[in-house]
Design an enzyme around this catalytic site. Structure first.
Site, PDB file in Angstrom:
ATOM      1  N   ARG A  39      10.201  -8.720  68.856  1.00 48.95           N
ATOM      2  CA  ARG A  39      11.455  -9.088  68.185  1.00 48.95           C
ATOM      3  C   ARG A  39      12.294  -7.863  67.815  1.00 48.95           C
ATOM      4  O   ARG A  39      13.517  -7.932  67.822  1.00 48.95           O
ATOM      5  CB  ARG A  39      11.149  -9.898  66.925  1.00 48.95           C
ATOM      6  CG  ARG A  39      10.702 -11.299  67.277  1.00 48.95           C
ATOM      7  CD  ARG A  39      10.377 -12.092  66.059  1.00 48.95           C
ATOM      8  NE  ARG A  39      10.117 -13.474  66.429  1.00 48.95           N
ATOM      9  CZ  ARG A  39       9.627 -14.388  65.612  1.00 48.95           C
ATOM     10  NH1 ARG A  39       9.339 -14.070  64.372  1.00 48.95           N
ATOM     11  NH2 ARG A  39       9.431 -15.615  66.024  1.00 48.95           N
ATOM     12  N   LYS A 200       3.671 -35.404  70.574  1.00 51.32           N
ATOM     13  CA  LYS A 200       4.136 -36.574  69.842  1.00 51.32           C
ATOM     14  C   LYS A 200       5.582 -36.943  70.115  1.00 51.32           C
ATOM     15  O   LYS A 200       6.456 -36.080  70.130  1.00 51.32           O
ATOM     16  CB  LYS A 200       4.030 -36.295  68.350  1.00 51.32           C
ATOM     17  CG  LYS A 200       2.629 -36.367  67.807  1.00 51.32           C
ATOM     18  CD  LYS A 200       2.721 -36.073  66.343  1.00 51.32           C
ATOM     19  CE  LYS A 200       1.529 -36.580  65.568  1.00 51.32           C
ATOM     20  NZ  LYS A 200       1.688 -36.236  64.156  1.00 51.32           N
ATOM     21  N   GLY A 351       8.177 -22.691  72.345  1.00 46.28           N
ATOM     22  CA  GLY A 351       6.872 -23.259  71.989  1.00 46.28           C
ATOM     23  C   GLY A 351       5.845 -23.161  73.099  1.00 46.28           C
ATOM     24  O   GLY A 351       5.687 -22.111  73.734  1.00 46.28           O
ATOM     25  N   GLY A 374      11.945 -23.497  65.800  1.00 47.20           N
ATOM     26  CA  GLY A 374      12.598 -24.621  65.114  1.00 47.20           C
ATOM     27  C   GLY A 374      14.103 -24.648  65.355  1.00 47.20           C
ATOM     28  O   GLY A 374      14.705 -25.726  65.475  1.00 47.20           O
TER      29      GLY A 374
HETATM   30  P1  AMP Z   1       3.974 -29.937  71.104  1.00 43.06           P
HETATM   31  O1  AMP Z   1       3.639 -28.886  70.087  1.00 43.06           O
HETATM   32  O2  AMP Z   1       4.361 -31.252  70.521  1.00 43.06           O
HETATM   33  O3  AMP Z   1       4.950 -29.443  72.153  1.00 43.06           O
HETATM   34  O4  AMP Z   1       2.609 -30.264  71.851  1.00 43.06           O
HETATM   35  C1  AMP Z   1       1.899 -29.309  72.570  1.00 43.06           C
HETATM   36  C2  AMP Z   1       0.480 -29.777  72.671  1.00 43.06           C
HETATM   37  O5  AMP Z   1       0.451 -31.048  73.280  1.00 43.06           O
HETATM   38  C3  AMP Z   1      -0.382 -28.875  73.514  1.00 43.06           C
HETATM   39  O6  AMP Z   1      -1.325 -28.237  72.691  1.00 43.06           O
HETATM   40  C4  AMP Z   1      -1.067 -29.827  74.497  1.00 43.06           C
HETATM   41  O7  AMP Z   1      -2.443 -29.604  74.617  1.00 43.06           O
HETATM   42  C5  AMP Z   1      -0.816 -31.177  73.869  1.00 43.06           C
HETATM   43  N1  AMP Z   1      -0.844 -32.246  74.866  1.00 43.06           N
HETATM   44  C6  AMP Z   1      -0.134 -32.331  75.999  1.00 43.06           C
HETATM   45  N2  AMP Z   1      -0.476 -33.430  76.704  1.00 43.06           N
HETATM   46  C7  AMP Z   1      -1.439 -34.052  76.006  1.00 43.06           C
HETATM   47  C8  AMP Z   1      -2.224 -35.229  76.202  1.00 43.06           C
HETATM   48  N3  AMP Z   1      -2.043 -35.984  77.295  1.00 43.06           N
HETATM   49  N4  AMP Z   1      -3.110 -35.560  75.260  1.00 43.06           N
HETATM   50  C9  AMP Z   1      -3.293 -34.802  74.173  1.00 43.06           C
HETATM   51  N5  AMP Z   1      -2.597 -33.684  73.924  1.00 43.06           N
HETATM   52  C10 AMP Z   1      -1.685 -33.297  74.821  1.00 43.06           C
END
Ligand code: AMP
Length: 394
Positions: A39, A200, A351, A374
Site C-alpha cells: 500500500r 452468501k 477479496g 468494502g
Molecule cells: P465471499 O467472501 O463471500 O466472497 O466467499 C468466499 C468463500 O466462499 C471462499 O472461501 C470459498 O471457499 C467459499 N465458497 C465458494 N463456493 C463455495 C461452495 N460451493 N460451498 C461453500 N463455500 C464456498
C-alpha cells in the site's frame, strides 16, 4: 454520484501548494517493522506527482483501530521509515495529528518535500467526522487530495469532512478506480458481464441488485448459486443455502425476462469439503441429500468462459467454488484464465477473486485489480461513497 472527478493533475501548481494527501497506509506491522509495504508503494506515484510539480505533501492515514486514543502500538513511525526509503529523503513524522508538532512541520515544509502526520485515529473526532477537527486538518494545507480508496466508503474527517474547507481532488489511485469501475458502471463496452460467486447471497444482495440493472449477463457461481437452484425447485442436498433469501431470489429469477441470469447447469459434489474427498459431477438441481456442491461443473465453467471471451467488459467478484482446495478449484481457475485471455476490459473486484488471480499468477493480465475491499463492494452496489462524492466534479 458523479464518477467524473477532478484529479491531482488538475491542481494548478504555478504557485507552490501544500497538499494534504490522505493515503491508505493501513499496513501490517510486526515488531516495529512494516511486513507488507504494497500500500505504501502504491501511494508513491501520487506523492511523486505532487513533489515533482513543486508542491509539498502533508501525508496522513489511519492505522489499525486505536479507538480515539494515542497508542504507540499504532504509531505510523514504521511507515515514515519506509516512505523515507522509497522517496530517497527523510520524511519526518509529526508526534501529533493537528497539534504543535504537525503545525510546526507543516509551516516549515519546503516545496518538493513531505511530512507524515501521526495516526488519524488517535483522535475520536476523525471517525466522528468532527467539523472542528476537519478544519484543523485543513489548516495544515492549501488543497486536499484523497487517494485512500479503501476508506472512501467512510465519512470520516480525513476522508470527507476536510473537503468542506479545501478544494478537493482525487489522487492517481482513486482516479484509476473511478476510470475502471466507474467507467464500467456508467458506460461499459458491451456485452457487459458480471460474474458473482462466494459464499452468501446476503453479502452480495446490493451488488446483484445494482448489476442486474446494468449488466447484460450475470453469471452466478460459488456457494450462493445453490439458493438460486433451490428457488427454481432443484434439490441441493447439504449445499450452502440462504434460506431467508429464497423468496427474494425467486422474484429476481421471475423478473429476469431477458435471461440475463445464468446459473450453473452442472456441479461438482462431495460428501466432505476436504482435499482428496470423493467427488463427482451431477446436474445442479440433482444433488443427493447427504452431499453438497463445492464447485461449478466443467460444462458450466466452459459456458461461462465462452461468455467471458465474447464480452466487452467483465467484472468478477467471488470464487466459483471452494478454490482453496485444489479438487474444487477448476471453476475459479477456468473463469480466471478466461478473463486473462479475453479482449474485453477486465476488472477483478477484490477479496477472494483477487486472491485467486494472484495464486494463478494472472493479476497482471487483468485491466484492473480492485483493492478497495468494502469500498469496492459499495462502489459495485452503486452506493454514494463519501470519500468520492466530496471531491470536485469535472
Ligand atoms: P465471499 O467472501 O463471500 O466472497 O466467499 C468466499 C468463500 O466462499 C471462499 O472461501 C470459498 O471457499 C467459499 N465458497 C465458494 N463456493 C463455495 C461452495 N460451493 N460451498 C461453500 N463455500 C464456498
Amino acid at each position: 454520484m458523479s464518477y467524473n472527478k477532478k484529479t491531482v493533475r488538475d491542481i494548478d501548481f504555478s504557485s507552490p501548494k501544500r497538499v494534504l494527501l490522505r493515503c491508505d497506509f493501513n499496513v501490517p506491522i510486526e515488531n516495529g517493522e512494516v511486513t507488507d509495504d504494497t500500500r505504501i508503494t502504491a501511494s508513491i506515484p501520487t506523492i511523486r506527482y505532487i513533489l515533482e510539480h513543486g508542491g509539498s505533501a502533508v501525508l496522513c492515514s489511519h492505522l489499525g483501530r486505536p479507538k480515539g486514543k494515542v497508542n504507540p502500538e499504532f504509531s505510523l513511525a514504521p511507515v515514515a521509515k519506509v516512505l523515507s526509503k522509497l522517496l530517497g529523503f527523510d520524511v519526518p513524522l509529526a508526534t501529533d495529528v493537528v497539534g504543535v508538532s504537525a503545525n510546526a512541520l507543516a509551516v516549515a515544509l519546503k516545496p518538493g518535500k513531505a511530512i507524515l502526520l501521526e495516526n488519524l485515529r488517535f483522535h475520536a473526532q476523525e471517525e466522528a467526522n468532527d467539523p472542528e477537527f476537519s478544519k484543523r486538518l485543513a489548516d495544515l494545507a492549501d488543497v486536499y487530495v484523497n487517494d485512500a480508496f479503501g476508506a472512501a466508503h467512510r465519512a470520516h474527517a480525513s476522508t470527507a469532512g476536510v473537503a468542506a474547507y479545501l478544494p478537493a481532488y482525487c489522487g492517481l489511485l482513486i482516479e484509476k478506480e473511478l476510470a475502471a469501475i466507474g467507467g464500467a458502471l456508467t458506460d461499459p463496452k458491451r456485452p457487459f458481464t458480471a460474474i458473482l460467486g462466494g459464499s452468501k447471497v446476503s453479502d452480495k444482495l446490493g451488488v446483484i441488485e445494482n448489476l442486474v440493472k446494468i449488466a447484460d449477463n450475470l453469471l452466478i457461481g460459488g456457494g450462493m448459486a445453490y439458493t438460486f437452484i433451490k428457488a427454481q425447485g432443484g434439490s441441493i442436498g447439504k449445499s450452502l443455502l440462504d434460506a431467508d433469501k429464497l423468496d427474494y431470489v425467486a422474484e429476481l429469477l421471475k423478473n429476469d425476462a431477458n435471461g440475463k441470469i445464468h446459473l450453473p447447469t452442472d456441479t461438482v459434489i462431495t460428501a466432505e469439503l476436504k482435499a482428496g474427498a470423493a467427488t463427482r459431477t451431477v446436474p445442479s438441481g440433482e444433488i443427493p441429500d447427504d452431499e453438497m456442491g463445492a464447485d461449478i461443473g466443467a460444462q458450466t465453467a466452459a459456458a461461462y468462459a465462452d461468455i467471458i471471451a465474447n464480452s466487452g467488459t467483465v467484472i468478477w467478484n467471488g470464487p466459483m467454488g471452494v478454490f482453496e482446495i485444489e479438487d474444487f478449484a477448476n471453476g475459479t481457475k477456468t473463469v480466471a484464465n478466461a478473463m486473462a485471455a479475453t479482449q474485453g476490459f477486465t476488472i477483478v473486484g477484490g477479496g477472494d477473486s483477487l486472491a485467486a488471480v494472484n495464486k494463478y499468477g494472472l493479476a497482471e493480465k487483468m485491466n484492473h485489480n480492485a483493492t478497495g475491499g468494502g469500498a469496492t463492494l459499495e462502489f459495485l452496489e452503486g452506493k454514494v461513497l463519501p470519500g468520492i462524492a466530496c471531491l470536485l466534479d469535472r
